[in-house]
Every structure is written in structure tokens, then in C-alpha cells.
Design an enzyme around this catalytic site. Structure first.
Site, PDB file in Angstrom:
ATOM      1  N   HIS A  39       0.870  -1.183   0.000  1.00 24.60           N
ATOM      2  CA  HIS A  39       0.000   0.000   0.000  1.00 24.60           C
ATOM      3  C   HIS A  39       0.909   1.237   0.000  1.00 24.60           C
ATOM      4  O   HIS A  39       2.028   1.193   0.516  1.00 24.60           O
ATOM      5  CB  HIS A  39      -0.827  -0.060   1.286  1.00 24.60           C
ATOM      6  CG  HIS A  39      -1.910   0.963   1.412  1.00 24.60           C
ATOM      7  ND1 HIS A  39      -1.676   2.252   1.800  1.00 24.60           N
ATOM      8  CD2 HIS A  39      -3.251   0.862   1.225  1.00 24.60           C
ATOM      9  CE1 HIS A  39      -2.826   2.910   1.854  1.00 24.60           C
ATOM     10  NE2 HIS A  39      -3.799   2.099   1.494  1.00 24.60           N
ATOM     11  N   ASP A  80       2.907  -4.539   8.085  1.00 29.64           N
ATOM     12  CA  ASP A  80       1.725  -3.698   7.917  1.00 29.64           C
ATOM     13  C   ASP A  80       0.502  -4.593   8.135  1.00 29.64           C
ATOM     14  O   ASP A  80       0.152  -5.401   7.272  1.00 29.64           O
ATOM     15  CB  ASP A  80       1.757  -3.101   6.501  1.00 29.64           C
ATOM     16  CG  ASP A  80       0.444  -2.406   6.124  1.00 29.64           C
ATOM     17  OD1 ASP A  80      -0.535  -2.514   6.885  1.00 29.64           O
ATOM     18  OD2 ASP A  80       0.414  -1.784   5.056  1.00 29.64           O
ATOM     19  N   GLN A 116      -4.803  -4.910   7.212  1.00 30.35           N
ATOM     20  CA  GLN A 116      -5.888  -5.804   6.770  1.00 30.35           C
ATOM     21  C   GLN A 116      -5.929  -7.118   7.558  1.00 30.35           C
ATOM     22  O   GLN A 116      -6.789  -7.957   7.289  1.00 30.35           O
ATOM     23  CB  GLN A 116      -5.760  -6.114   5.272  1.00 30.35           C
ATOM     24  CG  GLN A 116      -5.863  -4.910   4.366  1.00 30.35           C
ATOM     25  CD  GLN A 116      -7.250  -4.257   4.376  1.00 30.35           C
ATOM     26  OE1 GLN A 116      -8.249  -4.875   4.758  1.00 30.35           O
ATOM     27  NE2 GLN A 116      -7.314  -3.000   3.981  1.00 30.35           N
ATOM     28  N   LYS A 156     -10.552  -0.015  10.777  1.00 33.88           N
ATOM     29  CA  LYS A 156     -10.812  -1.170   9.902  1.00 33.88           C
ATOM     30  C   LYS A 156     -11.298  -2.375  10.698  1.00 33.88           C
ATOM     31  O   LYS A 156     -11.594  -3.422  10.132  1.00 33.88           O
ATOM     32  CB  LYS A 156      -9.538  -1.539   9.143  1.00 33.88           C
ATOM     33  CG  LYS A 156      -9.124  -0.468   8.126  1.00 33.88           C
ATOM     34  CD  LYS A 156      -7.981  -0.963   7.270  1.00 33.88           C
ATOM     35  CE  LYS A 156      -7.308   0.146   6.499  1.00 33.88           C
ATOM     36  NZ  LYS A 156      -8.056   0.573   5.310  1.00 33.88           N
ATOM     37  N   CYS A 163      -4.720   2.485  -3.592  1.00 33.69           N
ATOM     38  CA  CYS A 163      -3.452   2.961  -3.008  1.00 33.69           C
ATOM     39  C   CYS A 163      -2.321   1.966  -3.233  1.00 33.69           C
ATOM     40  O   CYS A 163      -1.443   1.800  -2.385  1.00 33.69           O
ATOM     41  CB  CYS A 163      -3.582   3.279  -1.523  1.00 33.69           C
ATOM     42  SG  CYS A 163      -4.712   4.623  -1.187  1.00 33.69           S
TER      43      CYS A 163
HETATM   44  C1  LIG Z   1      -2.629  -2.815   3.485  1.00 34.64           C
HETATM   45  C2  LIG Z   1      -2.886  -1.431   3.994  1.00 34.64           C
HETATM   46  N1  LIG Z   1      -1.900  -0.751   4.579  1.00 34.64           N
HETATM   47  C3  LIG Z   1      -2.086   0.477   5.073  1.00 34.64           C
HETATM   48  C4  LIG Z   1      -3.300   1.107   4.977  1.00 34.64           C
HETATM   49  C5  LIG Z   1      -3.458   2.486   5.533  1.00 34.64           C
HETATM   50  O1  LIG Z   1      -4.334   2.494   6.618  1.00 34.64           O
HETATM   51  P1  LIG Z   1      -4.830   3.879   7.238  1.00 34.64           P
HETATM   52  O2  LIG Z   1      -5.365   4.679   6.102  1.00 34.64           O
HETATM   53  O3  LIG Z   1      -5.871   3.469   8.225  1.00 34.64           O
HETATM   54  O4  LIG Z   1      -3.643   4.516   7.874  1.00 34.64           O
HETATM   55  C6  LIG Z   1      -4.358   0.442   4.364  1.00 34.64           C
HETATM   56  C7  LIG Z   1      -5.667   1.121   4.174  1.00 34.64           C
HETATM   57  O5  LIG Z   1      -6.444   0.792   3.321  1.00 34.64           O
HETATM   58  C8  LIG Z   1      -4.145  -0.861   3.870  1.00 34.64           C
HETATM   59  O6  LIG Z   1      -5.133  -1.540   3.274  1.00 34.64           O
END
Ligand SMILES: Cc1ncc(COP(=O)(O)O)c(C=O)c1O
Length: 412
Positions: free
Chosen positions: A127, A205, A208, A231, A369
Site C-alpha cells: 500500500h 503492515d 488488513q 478497519k 493505493c
Molecule cells: C494494506 C494497507 N496498509 C495500510 C493502509 C493504511 O491504513 P490507514 O489509512 O488506516 O492509515 C491500508 C488502508 O487501506 C491498507 O489496506
């Protein structure tokens, strides 16, 4: 689809007031859970209760309300530590979300530990929030970026290249646990073990994965793990960064201000230990309290059960879509997390999402993203349906029917 045993999923769904509504005159089917989840009454009530009874600033006052707010804030930290099996609540830093957690590590650990010529290893399915902070850090330090390749549409990491990529120049390996674009579940414990053997620091990370499957940072063996409250049934604006104490206490502060200091002079400041050293200023107080309620709610269902339910739903949706003609499916056929990414031939993903919305079905269309991954796959965007435990097989049936109608509409 087999229903996971002994859980009344329909009753759980009724805990989410927002789901009981019509959109464009049709019952809402909310399949955009990878973007953000909905909130159960227990979380909404915890927020209301806090603002109605206990609201005060934390760590400052010695009056009753401040004590209550501080206790609730710190109880949430202890609960978050337990949720991911951290060794201590001192290893839990409250952040705005996954993005801020990764930026904190890049700014603090990265600035202290990286120099020109060092390598930051990522994967091709990251992401933007696990990509851009490292690009910025690389620009500042002269470090370089390298990537574990993705195999293609089935979206697996090509681990045959990993040993060659884990060179002595690699100082950090940062990887996504579950891909938000593909539904791939990466073998993070194995990846961290292989990195650790070479003295490489690791970050996972977990945006998800946390709250969707059992997560144990000790078993994964990572140095850092980041996730977002919104989430996993919690409020927006709150997240968690886990870091091993040894690393956190050696890292310089991220931001300066009140709350993170032991003493301040006009020319010199002494900082608190982690985690407070990384939480400058008045924090989001209701956020951790709402998150605490969310973690309790999820664990009352059982993350193992949630995981099974979401995987079954995703497999069911995948089979339904795979039966259609002129569809391209992304991500692994087996062992996928609770989401399905796809493209209909000659139909833009945004058109799929717009028409699905008219039928009450909330999907996500775009690059999610993960623009570099989209380029690698040779597409601009995909449409994505992402599930949580309050979704049902009947909703997947409705979704598949809507996709068939969209195909017919564009064929005519
Ligand atoms: C795999 C992954 N990493 C990071 C993020 C970023 O999360 P946040 O926008 O809550 O900081 C997301 C958000 O969709 C994500 O799906």
C-alpha cells in the site's frame, strides 16, 4: 457456503445500526470493509459514555474525571497489547492509524539507523502507506529501495528471489501481512525469521490482518507491527504501532511537545521512555476507548471464527465471479483473505462501482493505493468487494447478480 459453527452471524449483524438501511431504494450491501469497517453499538456506546461522563485530559489532572479518562486510556493500551500478544503495554504506541505508525518508524528509527547505500526491502504489493514513507526516507538518507516481486495476477510473492534480495546492505524489511488489492496472505512469520537471521529489522503492515485473523506479534517475530482501529470496528483516527521495547527505547522522539518529556529547560529536554516519548500533545482519548470496546467485541466472537467466516465468504464470491465470462480475477485462488478484486472486460472499474451503488451494493474501484502494483499487473484499477463477519452469503448472491446485470448492460 458452510456457516461457521455455533455463531449467530445474523444476530451480530443487528449490532450494526448503519447496516439496516436502504441505499437508492435497495437494501444496503456493504462490501467496502477493506477501506473501513462499520461500528457496532458497543463501540458507539463506549464513545457516548466517555463524552457524557468521563471526558477530561489524560495524564495531567489529579481530579476525578482526569483520573477516569487516564485509567480508561491506559486500560486500552493494556488491552491492545494483549490483543496482539505484545510483551508489555509499553510496546504499544497510539497513532492515528497504520499510516502514521509506519511514518513514525521511518522518521525515528529510519533517521537513526539508515545511511547512504543501505537498502530498505519492500514487496511489490505494498500500500502507498508502506511505500511513500520509505521513498521519503531514502531521499533524505541516500538509502535505496528493493522489492520482492509479485508473481502476476495470482498475486503471490516470488520467494525464490528472497535469499538473493536479503543482502548485507538490507537494514529493514517492511511487508504487508494481507494485501488490500489482492487478498494475498503473506507468510510473515517465515519472512521475519529469514530477515532476523541476517540481523535485519522487520515491520509488518497489519492494516488488513489485525481484527480479521488471530495476530500474535511474538509468534510472527516482527520488530514493528502497525494497524488501524477504523478497519476493525473501532473509531477513525486511532491506530496502534507495536514496537519491541528494546528498539523503541533506543529511538529518538517522533514529535516534540507536552506529555512526552521528563523535564524541559530552555536549551535541553529529557524525554520519557516509550511509549509516552512518542505521544506528544493531547492524544485522541476517545479513540483508544472506542478501540478497547471494539477489541472486546471482536474477541467475544473469536478472531479464528471471524477469519473462517470471511474466508468462506471470499471463496464463495470468488467461485461465483469465476463462473462468469469475460472477467479477470486478481489474487490467489486458494487461502485468500476476505476480499475479491476483479475487472470486467471492457468495463471500467469505476463504472462497475457506480452501477453497483445504484443497486445498493457498496464496492471500491480504483488503484486501492497500490499504484505500482496496478502498473505491474498492467491495469489502472480494479473493482473490489471486501467482507467482514456481518456480511452474508445472501449478500454475495445479490452482489454476483448485480455484477451479471452490469455485464448485460454493457453488452447491450
Ligand atoms: C494494506 C494497507 N496498509 C495500510 C493502509 C493504511 O491504513 P490507514 O489509512 O488506516 O492509515 C491500508 C488502508 O487501506 C491498507 O489496506
Amino acid at each position: 457456503m458452510k456457516a461457521t459453527k455455533s455463531i449467530d452471524w445474523a444476530a451480530l449483524r443487528r449490532d450494526f445500526p448503519i447496516l439496516d438501511q436502504q441505499v437508492h431504494g435497495k437494501p444496503l450491501v456493504y462490501f467496502d470493509n477493506a477501506a473501513t469497517s462499520q461500528k457496532p453499538r458497543a463501540v458507539i456506546d463506549a464513545l457516548v459514555r466517555y463524552y457524557e461522563r468521563d471526558n477530561a485530559n489524560v495524564h495531567r489532572g489529579i481530579h476525578e474525571l482526569s483520573n477516569r479518562a487516564t485509567n480508561a486510556f491506559e486500560a486500552a493500551r493494556t488491552r491492545a497489547a494483549q490483543f496482539i500478544n505484545a510483551a508489555s503495554s509499553d510496546e504499544i504506541i497510539f497513532t492515528r492509524g497504520t499510516t502514521e505508525g509506519i511514518n513514525l518508524v521511518a522518521a525515528s528509527w529510519g533517521a537513526q539507523n539508515l545511511k547512504a547505500g543501505d537498502v530498505i526491502l519492500l514487496t511489490e504489493m505494498e500500500h502507498h502507506s508502506n511505500l511513500v514513507p520509505w521513498q521519503l526516507l531514502a531521499q533524505r538518507t541516500g538509502a535505496k529501495l528493493a522489492y520482492v516481486p509479485v508473481t502476476g495476477d495470482e498475486g503471490l510473492l516470488d520467494l525464490s528471489r528472497l535469499d538473493a534480495l536479503l543482502t548485507s546492505d538490507v537494514k529493514l524489511f517492511s511487508m504487508v501481512h494481507i494485501s488490500n488489492s489482492l487478498g494475498t496472505v503473506n507468510p510473515v512469520a517465515e519472512l521475519c525469521a529469514r530477515a532476523r537471521k541476517r540481523g535485519i529489522t522487520t515491520l509488518v503492515d497489519g492494516a488488513q490482518s489485525a481484527g480479521h485473523m488471530p495476530v500474535d506479534v511474538a509468534a510472527i517475530g516482527c520488530d514493528f507491527f502497525a494497524f488501524s482501529g477504523h478497519k476493525i470496528c473501532g473509531p477513525t483516527g486511532i491506530g496502534v504501532l507495536y514496537g519491541r521495547s528494546e528498539l523503541l527505547n533506543a529511538m529518538p522522539p517522533y514529535q516534540g511537545g507536552g506529555e512526552m518529556i521528563l523535564s524541559v529547560g530552555y536549551h535541553k529536554t529529557e524525554f520519557k521512555h516509550a511509549p509516552h516519548r512518542f505521544e506528544a500533545g493531547t492524544p485522541d482519548i476517545s479513540g483508544p476507548i472506542g478501540l478497547h470496546a471494539a477489541l472486546d467485541y471482536l474477541d467475544a466472537i473469536g478472531r479464528e471464527n471471524i477469519w473462517k467466516h470471511d474466508q468462506e465468504l471470499a471463496n464463495y464470491a470468488y467461485e461465483k465471479l469465476a463462473a462468469l465470462k469475460d472477467i479477470r480475477l486478481f489474487g490467489p485462488k486458494k487461502d485468500r483473505a476476505g476480499l475479491v478484486s476483479f475487472l470486467l472486460k471492457d468495463v471500467h472499474a469505476h463504472d462497475v462501482v457506480t452501477l453497483a451503488d445504484q443497486a445498493g451494493v457498496a464496492l471500491r474501484g480504483g488503484h486501492h493505493c497500490t499504484q505500482p502494483l496496478m502498473h505491474k499487473l498492467g491495469v489502472e484499477s480494479t473493482a473490489r468487494a471486501s467482507f467482514y463477519f456481518y456480511n452474508s452469503a445472501a449478500e454475495v448472491d445479490r452482489f454476483a447478480e448485480v455484477i451479471r446485470e452490469i455485464q448485460k448492460f454493457f453488452a447491450s
